[in-house]
Design a protein around this motif. Sequence first.
Motif, short mmCIF file in Angstrom:
data_model
loop_
_atom_site.label_atom_id
_atom_site.label_comp_id
_atom_site.label_asym_id
_atom_site.label_seq_id
_atom_site.Cartn_x
_atom_site.Cartn_y
_atom_site.Cartn_z
N VAL A 190 0.84 -1.19 0.00
CA VAL A 190 0.00 0.00 0.00
C VAL A 190 0.88 1.24 0.00
CG1 VAL A 190 -1.90 1.19 1.16
CG2 VAL A 190 -1.67 -1.30 1.38
N GLY A 191 0.68 2.10 -0.99
CA GLY A 191 1.40 3.37 -1.03
C GLY A 191 0.64 4.42 -0.25
N ALA A 192 1.18 4.84 0.90
CA ALA A 192 0.49 5.84 1.72
C ALA A 192 0.71 7.25 1.21
CB ALA A 192 0.96 5.74 3.17
N SER A 193 1.79 7.46 0.47
CA SER A 193 2.07 8.78 -0.09
C SER A 193 2.54 8.62 -1.53
CB SER A 193 3.14 9.51 0.73
OG SER A 193 4.36 8.78 0.75
N GLY A 194 2.26 9.62 -2.33
CA GLY A 194 2.60 9.54 -3.75
C GLY A 194 4.10 9.50 -3.99
N GLY A 195 4.50 8.71 -4.99
CA GLY A 195 5.90 8.66 -5.37
C GLY A 195 6.80 7.98 -4.36
N VAL B 237 -1.61 -1.61 -4.32
CA VAL B 237 -2.85 -0.88 -4.03
C VAL B 237 -2.54 0.55 -3.59
CG1 VAL B 237 -4.24 -2.88 -3.45
CG2 VAL B 237 -2.85 -1.85 -1.70
N PRO B 238 -3.43 1.49 -3.92
CA PRO B 238 -3.22 2.89 -3.54
C PRO B 238 -3.71 3.14 -2.12
CG PRO B 238 -5.22 2.71 -4.82
CD PRO B 238 -4.64 1.32 -4.75
N ARG B 239 -3.42 4.34 -1.61
CA ARG B 239 -3.84 4.67 -0.24
C ARG B 239 -5.35 4.77 -0.14
NH1 ARG B 239 -1.60 10.90 0.05
NH2 ARG B 239 -2.48 11.63 -1.92
N SER B 240 -6.04 4.97 -1.26
CA SER B 240 -7.50 5.03 -1.25
C SER B 240 -8.13 3.65 -1.29
CB SER B 240 -8.00 5.84 -2.46
OG SER B 240 -7.56 5.25 -3.67
N TRP B 241 -7.33 2.61 -1.10
CA TRP B 241 -7.80 1.23 -1.11
C TRP B 241 -9.04 1.09 -0.24
CZ3 TRP B 241 -5.06 -3.24 1.89
CH2 TRP B 241 -5.57 -4.47 1.47
N ALA B 242 -10.16 0.73 -0.86
CA ALA B 242 -11.43 0.59 -0.13
C ALA B 242 -11.55 -0.84 0.37
CB ALA B 242 -12.60 0.96 -1.03
N LEU B 243 -11.03 -1.08 1.57
CA LEU B 243 -11.04 -2.43 2.11
C LEU B 243 -12.44 -3.00 2.22
CD1 LEU B 243 -8.43 -1.85 4.93
CD2 LEU B 243 -8.12 -3.39 3.02
N GLN B 244 -13.41 -2.12 2.54
CA GLN B 244 -14.76 -2.63 2.72
C GLN B 244 -15.34 -3.15 1.42
OE1 GLN B 244 -13.79 0.47 3.10
NE2 GLN B 244 -15.12 1.91 2.04
N ASP B 245 -14.86 -2.67 0.28
CA ASP B 245 -15.37 -3.17 -1.00
C ASP B 245 -14.94 -4.60 -1.26
OD1 ASP B 245 -16.50 -0.72 -1.41
OD2 ASP B 245 -14.95 0.01 -2.78
N TRP B 246 -13.89 -5.05 -0.57
CA TRP B 246 -13.38 -6.39 -0.79
C TRP B 246 -13.71 -7.32 0.37
CZ3 TRP B 246 -7.80 -5.66 -3.09
CH2 TRP B 246 -7.89 -4.91 -4.26
N ALA B 247 -14.58 -6.86 1.27
CA ALA B 247 -14.92 -7.67 2.43
C ALA B 247 -15.91 -8.77 2.05
CB ALA B 247 -15.52 -6.79 3.53
N LEU B 248 -16.16 -9.67 3.01
CA LEU B 248 -17.13 -10.73 2.80
C LEU B 248 -18.52 -10.13 2.62
CD1 LEU B 248 -15.83 -13.20 5.49
CD2 LEU B 248 -15.55 -13.39 3.03
N PRO B 249 -19.40 -10.83 1.94
CA PRO B 249 -20.71 -10.26 1.62
C PRO B 249 -21.48 -9.76 2.84
CG PRO B 249 -20.35 -12.28 0.38
CD PRO B 249 -19.22 -12.16 1.35
N ASP B 250 -21.35 -10.42 3.99
CA ASP B 250 -22.10 -9.98 5.15
C ASP B 250 -21.38 -8.89 5.93
OD1 ASP B 250 -20.03 -11.33 6.31
OD2 ASP B 250 -21.26 -12.79 7.39
#
Length: 277
Positions: free
Chosen positions: A23-28, A136-149
């Motif tokens: 995960v890149g927390a800052s650009g570059g 993955v970028p710092r905007s990685w949306a972990l909740q989008d990859w979570a289990l369905p429930d």
Amino acid sequence: QARLAGMDGSAGRSARGVVLAVVGASGGCGASTLAAACALHAAESGWSVGVVDGAAGGAGIDVVLGIEHVPGVRWPDLAGCRGRVDGLGLLSRMPRAGAVAVLAHCRDSPAQIGADAVRGVFAGLVEVLDLVVVDVPRSWALQDWALPDGSLREAAVREAALLDFAPREAALPSLRAVVVAGAGIVELAALAATAPRVAARVPETYLVLRGRRLSRSLLDDVGAALDLPVLGVLDDDPSVGRDLARGIPPGRSRGPLADLARAVVEALGGDRREAAS
């Protein structure tokens, strides 16, 4: 693509692979080059490896690896997937950088891929690979990859946040994260905002700082402030720019990047050939 989009015949098998999110927390900060170098070093150490581009609209992990001209399946081809993909079928269609299978986005059509397709792709790849490295970028949306429930109550479920396994009794993959940031004031603020969010979902999270001649006291202070281990420092590496300009994948030349990639792979479990023997 019809075969890739459907459930394969392996739903009863257990997951085997490690998922490493860089995960890149800052650009570059060099997160993409580190992800690529880790994948290549792991492959040289006997792992079966795939690297996945998690940032639509970016330069592309295939460019970093110098294979953007190589034909093969990319993310837009998988946008319609539902359920676990046929991992072996997908691997046979992915372009490769040496022994590393690569799943990149397309710069001319940076499609946003839905969570269902992401889960199905990862489920298929983890089942047939030792290691899946995700850039993955710092905007990685972990909740989008979570289990369905949305369940993240147990550590074992948190480690499966990327995947939707069936049956639920199947063994879960090991999920690790490395968060990379520069050592300036702004970059460290970005690290402080990003690393705890990742660590809340990925129990085994490490930090990497980018900079020249960073003091041991700074590394200790950052690790203590975030209560996370600092795995290493990515010092300036002149060989990276030279190699990229020549189409040579990062980490092939000796230097700080290759040393750090080796340290990351050792933290994951070292040389698979030695372990197998």
